[in-house]
Each structure stands twice: as C-alpha cells, then as structure tokens.
Enzyme design. Sequence first.
Site, PDB file in Angstrom:
ATOM      1  N   GLU A 152       0.843  -1.196   0.000  1.00  0.00           N
ATOM      2  CA  GLU A 152       0.000   0.000   0.000  1.00  0.00           C
ATOM      3  C   GLU A 152       0.880   1.249   0.000  1.00  0.00           C
ATOM      4  O   GLU A 152       2.013   1.218   0.489  1.00  0.00           O
ATOM      5  CB  GLU A 152      -0.884  -0.029   1.260  1.00  0.00           C
ATOM      6  CG  GLU A 152      -1.787   1.182   1.396  1.00  0.00           C
ATOM      7  CD  GLU A 152      -2.908   0.982   2.421  1.00  0.00           C
ATOM      8  OE1 GLU A 152      -2.853   0.019   3.198  1.00  0.00           O
ATOM      9  OE2 GLU A 152      -3.846   1.807   2.414  1.00  0.00           O
ATOM     10  N   ASN A 184     -12.313  -1.476  -0.933  1.00  0.00           N
ATOM     11  CA  ASN A 184     -11.557  -2.008   0.201  1.00  0.00           C
ATOM     12  C   ASN A 184     -12.278  -1.624   1.489  1.00  0.00           C
ATOM     13  O   ASN A 184     -12.582  -0.437   1.701  1.00  0.00           O
ATOM     14  CB  ASN A 184     -10.140  -1.402   0.230  1.00  0.00           C
ATOM     15  CG  ASN A 184      -9.406  -1.736   1.521  1.00  0.00           C
ATOM     16  OD1 ASN A 184      -8.956  -2.871   1.711  1.00  0.00           O
ATOM     17  ND2 ASN A 184      -9.300  -0.777   2.431  1.00  0.00           N
ATOM     18  N   GLU A 185     -12.559  -2.599   2.316  1.00  0.00           N
ATOM     19  CA  GLU A 185     -13.219  -2.340   3.609  1.00  0.00           C
ATOM     20  C   GLU A 185     -14.318  -1.289   3.431  1.00  0.00           C
ATOM     21  O   GLU A 185     -14.351  -0.269   4.137  1.00  0.00           O
ATOM     22  CB  GLU A 185     -12.192  -1.934   4.676  1.00  0.00           C
ATOM     23  CG  GLU A 185     -11.180  -3.032   4.935  1.00  0.00           C
ATOM     24  CD  GLU A 185     -10.290  -2.821   6.174  1.00  0.00           C
ATOM     25  OE1 GLU A 185     -10.349  -1.754   6.795  1.00  0.00           O
ATOM     26  OE2 GLU A 185      -9.540  -3.772   6.504  1.00  0.00           O
ATOM     27  N   TYR A 212      -6.607  -9.283  11.100  1.00  0.00           N
ATOM     28  CA  TYR A 212      -5.296  -9.038  11.703  1.00  0.00           C
ATOM     29  C   TYR A 212      -5.210  -9.712  13.066  1.00  0.00           C
ATOM     30  O   TYR A 212      -6.217  -9.836  13.765  1.00  0.00           O
ATOM     31  CB  TYR A 212      -5.068  -7.532  11.874  1.00  0.00           C
ATOM     32  CG  TYR A 212      -4.771  -6.834  10.566  1.00  0.00           C
ATOM     33  CD1 TYR A 212      -3.493  -6.834  10.039  1.00  0.00           C
ATOM     34  CD2 TYR A 212      -5.778  -6.189   9.842  1.00  0.00           C
ATOM     35  CE1 TYR A 212      -3.207  -6.205   8.833  1.00  0.00           C
ATOM     36  CE2 TYR A 212      -5.500  -5.556   8.642  1.00  0.00           C
ATOM     37  CZ  TYR A 212      -4.214  -5.568   8.136  1.00  0.00           C
ATOM     38  OH  TYR A 212      -3.924  -4.954   6.942  1.00  0.00           O
ATOM     39  N   GLU A 226      -5.843  -9.320   3.571  1.00  0.00           N
ATOM     40  CA  GLU A 226      -5.071  -8.589   4.581  1.00  0.00           C
ATOM     41  C   GLU A 226      -5.027  -9.466   5.820  1.00  0.00           C
ATOM     42  O   GLU A 226      -6.064  -9.743   6.431  1.00  0.00           O
ATOM     43  CB  GLU A 226      -5.708  -7.228   4.913  1.00  0.00           C
ATOM     44  CG  GLU A 226      -5.495  -6.193   3.835  1.00  0.00           C
ATOM     45  CD  GLU A 226      -5.950  -4.790   4.221  1.00  0.00           C
ATOM     46  OE1 GLU A 226      -5.860  -4.444   5.408  1.00  0.00           O
ATOM     47  OE2 GLU A 226      -6.387  -4.064   3.310  1.00  0.00           O
ATOM     48  N   GLN A 276       2.159  -6.043   5.604  1.00  0.00           N
ATOM     49  CA  GLN A 276       2.358  -5.685   4.224  1.00  0.00           C
ATOM     50  C   GLN A 276       3.798  -6.017   3.828  1.00  0.00           C
ATOM     51  O   GLN A 276       4.634  -6.219   4.699  1.00  0.00           O
ATOM     52  CB  GLN A 276       2.101  -4.213   4.035  1.00  0.00           C
ATOM     53  CG  GLN A 276       0.663  -3.799   4.364  1.00  0.00           C
ATOM     54  CD  GLN A 276       0.327  -2.396   3.871  1.00  0.00           C
ATOM     55  OE1 GLN A 276       1.108  -1.735   3.206  1.00  0.00           O
ATOM     56  NE2 GLN A 276      -0.869  -1.927   4.219  1.00  0.00           N
TER      57      GLN A 276
HETATM   58  O1  AHR Z   1      -2.969  -2.550   6.228  1.00  0.00           O
HETATM   59  C1  AHR Z   1      -3.327  -1.345   6.812  1.00  0.00           C
HETATM   60  C2  AHR Z   1      -4.801  -1.028   6.670  1.00  0.00           C
HETATM   61  O2  AHR Z   1      -5.564  -1.961   7.378  1.00  0.00           O
HETATM   62  C3  AHR Z   1      -5.386  -1.081   5.285  1.00  0.00           C
HETATM   63  O3  AHR Z   1      -5.172   0.077   4.571  1.00  0.00           O
HETATM   64  C4  AHR Z   1      -6.840  -1.268   5.549  1.00  0.00           C
HETATM   65  O4  AHR Z   1      -7.501  -1.935   4.516  1.00  0.00           O
HETATM   66  C5  AHR Z   1      -6.867  -2.037   6.857  1.00  0.00           C
HETATM   67  O5  AHR Z   1      -7.759  -1.497   7.752  1.00  0.00           O
END
Ligand code: AHR
Length: 550
Positions: A74, A219-220, A299, A354, A403
């Site tokens: 990103e 995205n999200e 995450y 992600e 990332q």
């Molecule tokens: O990876 C960091 C961020 O986490 C991304 O931009 C977003 O999609 C997520 O909330």
Amino acid sequence: MFLGLRCESGVAGNPRNRRRFARPFILQMLILALALVTTGAIPPFAVAQKVQLSVDVSKTGAKIERNIFGQFAEHLGHGVYEGVWVGPDSSIRNTRGIRNDVVAALKAISVPNIRWPGGCFADEYHWRNAIGAPRVVTLNPNWGGVIEPNTFGTHEFMDFLDQIGAEAYISVNVGSGTPREAAEWLEYLTTGQPTTLAKERASNGHSDPYRVAFMGIGNESWDCGGNMTPDYYLSQLKIYSRFVRNFNPAQQSKQQMLKIAVGPGGGEPRWTEWTEAIMKAYQHHTWSWDINGLSMHNYTVGQWPPSFASVGFGETEYSQFLKYTLAMEDLITKHSAIMDKYDPERKVALVVDEWGAWYAPLPGSNPGFLVQQNSLRDAILAALNLNTFARHADRVRMANIAQMINVLQAMIMTDKEKMVLTPTYYVFKMYVPFQDATFVPVTFDAGTYTHADISLPRVDAIAAKDTAGKLWLAVTNLVPNQPIEVEASLTGITAKSAAGVTLTAPKVDSVNTFDAPKTVVPKPISAKVQGGKLALTLEPKSVTVISVEQ
Ligand code: AHR
C-alpha cells in the site's frame, strides 16, 4: 515428569529389574532431576513427549494455490516509497527506479501476486495523477497526512511486477471514485485496440496491453472505504462488476481477470451479515454481474488500537499472540460455511487479502507509518496462518500478508541503502515448495502447551505433494522452551531419506537487524527415515520444512 518417565522405560523398564530397583531408583532419579532442573544445571525441557503424525500420501486434497502466498503493498509509510521505489537517480542500485536488492529478495520467494495501491489508500486513489508527466502531487490523508508524490504509479507498479515475476492485484476506487474512472483505468491498462487511452499508454512507454489477473472492487467498504451498508455496497459492486472490464485479448476466454468483492473484517455479527448479504446476492446473480472472490481481512492485533509491543516481550505475550492468531481457523470456517450455503460448488474463493500481526508503532516512528519489528514470534504466526489457509485450500485460494515492506508484518525492512530480511520472509521462502502443491492430510495429536491461563497445541503440521510428486512436510513447534520429537508414519510412498531446514532463534522476540541480519535464519536439519517412518527433533519455537525422497 518426563525425566521420570524416561528413566522408567530405560533401566527399570526391564521386568526383572523392575521389582528390585523400581521405587528407590525412580525416586532417586526424580530427586536428581529435580535438583538439576532447580539448580539450572539442565533446562527443564530436556525430554519431550513424542508427537506422532500420520501422513497418507494416497489421500490427497485440494491444490494449495500459490496465490495464498501473495503480498500487499500500500502507499503507506515506507512501504512503496523507499521500500520499493527510490527513483532512477538514486544512489541505491535500481532498475528504472525500483530497488535491485528488494527485487532479488522478492524473486527468491516467488511472490505470486501483489495487491496495490491499498488498503484504505485505494479508495482515495486517482490513477490519472500517477501517469505521464508531470505527476500530480497530492496528500495521503489516511497514513500520516504526508505528501503523495505519485512518482510510483501504474507503469512503475507494472514494471515492478515484471521485474519480480508476479501478477497484478489492482484495487479500484469505489469510495471516492466513479465506475467510469475505474473502467477507464482498466481500459488504459488492458486494451489491445488503438483507443485514445491505449495510445496514451503507448506514449507513456507501454504499447502492449498489461495483464491484470485480479481486481478488488473497493476495500473495507464497511469502514475506511466509505462506511457503506451491505445493500449500498452491493449496488456499487454490481455496477463496477458490470462496467469495469479487462480487455486484454489474452485474458478473454482463458485466464480471465478475477473480480473480488469486499467481504468480512472479523468475527462480529455485522460481518456475518455482510457475508450473508453478498453471497445471497451472488447466488441469484444474473449474466450482467459476477464475482470470483470474497475478500476477508483479519489481523492478529490483541486489541484496538494496536498496543502490544513487537519486540521486548516474553513468553506470556508470545503465547497470547499465537492464541489470537489461531482464531483465523474459526473465522475461515464460519465464513466458509456461509459461503457454502449460497455457493456449494465453491466457485467464489475466500481471499484473505489482509492478514498478519499488527503491533504498536515502534517508538520514535511516525504512528501513521505502521512501523513494527518482526520477530521469531511472527515467523511462527505466519506458519500457523499459512497452514490454516492450506487446510482450507478448497475455499481459500488467495491471501495477501500485510504488508510487504517496512509496514506491519513485513518481509523486508529497509533503511536508505540497507535492507534486512525478516523472520517472516524466511517462512515464506521455506514454504515455496507448497506453492501449487496438492494438500496431503496429516493427522496427529498435538498435545497441549500451557503457559499461565493460555493453552496452545504443541505442534502444527501440514503436508503436500509438489508438482513433481515430492512429499513436503511443514511442522511447527509452538512450545518456546521444549524440543519435540516427531515421528511421522508415511503411507502411500516408499520413503528413502529426508532433509530440510528449520527456523528458530535464541529468544521468542529475536529479530534480524541491519547490524545483525542473521539472528533468525533457516539452517539445515536432518531427519531419519526407517521402515516407513520419519523421525526428527524440532527445536523449541521453530518452523521446519522437510522434503522426503522416494
Ligand atoms: O494494512 C493497513 C490497513 O488496514 C489497510 O489500509 C486497511 O484496509 C486495513 O484497515
């Protein structure tokens, strides 16, 4: 306890001796063992209980798509600028502005695809700002509010992919863009016809159409992508799916671009509803729109905002984080079950685009840059997640760790001309043989490792047959202070020998730094094969990958 058991099956295990020696001998040995352990003369983990694995090569499962080893880059902090792009005039060795050291390192892990340009950044990205000259200088309000020079744009990204041999996973702007803007981007990228956009592409240095393998539609969108309701997003999804086309002549009947819809972001009920809504609509979709994947973000964070340290922690935080990361299994199972209801043929892939550990920003770093260290714990965490994806290979056909460089659970960290490979990088390297291999089921009783109130399986393991038919095993020892003997019975092959590599380090929070880059690196490990059984000893807190010769 284990010391006592070993003594019994050694000397006193002989039935003739047992009566005469058993009680006093065991007692003596227990006292001796206790004394040695408490005085620190020997570590308490000297002998571990064996773990038995059963691997039946005749029973194969789904293909482990190489795309589950995908990356995410990103425009965030030094993920792209400095991490990938230094510009053609930099004193750092580069090819057309792209770092040579980073390219070489990424080639070595066979990166299958890269998701770009975001993340949250994608829903504020306007592609025309970053083609031709001069580039439009804008801001990056999501990530530190810094200047976005747009010097790394469409052509630079495609060049980077070409240099490392990866596929493009482009996220189009649904939040603040328009279907027309996205449609024109895809036409610019992919058409082989002499349209005005194709001529502009050629004048910017690329006359041939580019290949775009994957397109993420937003995205999200339930959060940073525009706070949409499932119904509102669905109406957008249908429009983007209909009008944003890939025109590449080589991607029409074969190798078509796969369209990926925004999916869930965790375990809460709102995301169950989201998956339900998208998949229900998919079940009744008409010819005019379609999707091939549903994204999932998850995450390992512990708590929001991320506040756990990425380095300088002990066994408690180690075991806590591994416990948190194992929740990926339930999340995939839960959302796969919803998908199965509406898509029993599993045409739509679950794309975990992600994932990874998200810790507190390193002290002194810009908090908007999401800089964290990467330790042995992260290597183990990566292996556990990759194993989970492999076990769900029939539904999870793509994933992107967050990332790739300098951001969150990165493969690589850079500082000006310096570059260091992280423990997570080495797990991806060790797992290369699993790319496109066929899943082979492994059964085992892992036992339990307990620390304070946290219980974890002692080991995790997967197996697969690569495209040449060779058997590979990946076995992780989660226990931080105890080696584990593993015995695998191998059915369906005549195993002759085995060898592999293992990744461990002195401490759970050992890291590689620019000054000490080899603290956590794989080293060879030997394994014995006899009578259809493979035996090896796993070091504490280690990831091991073994290949079996037939
Ligand atoms: O990876 C960091 C961020 O986490 C991304 O931009 C977003 O999609 C997520 O909330």
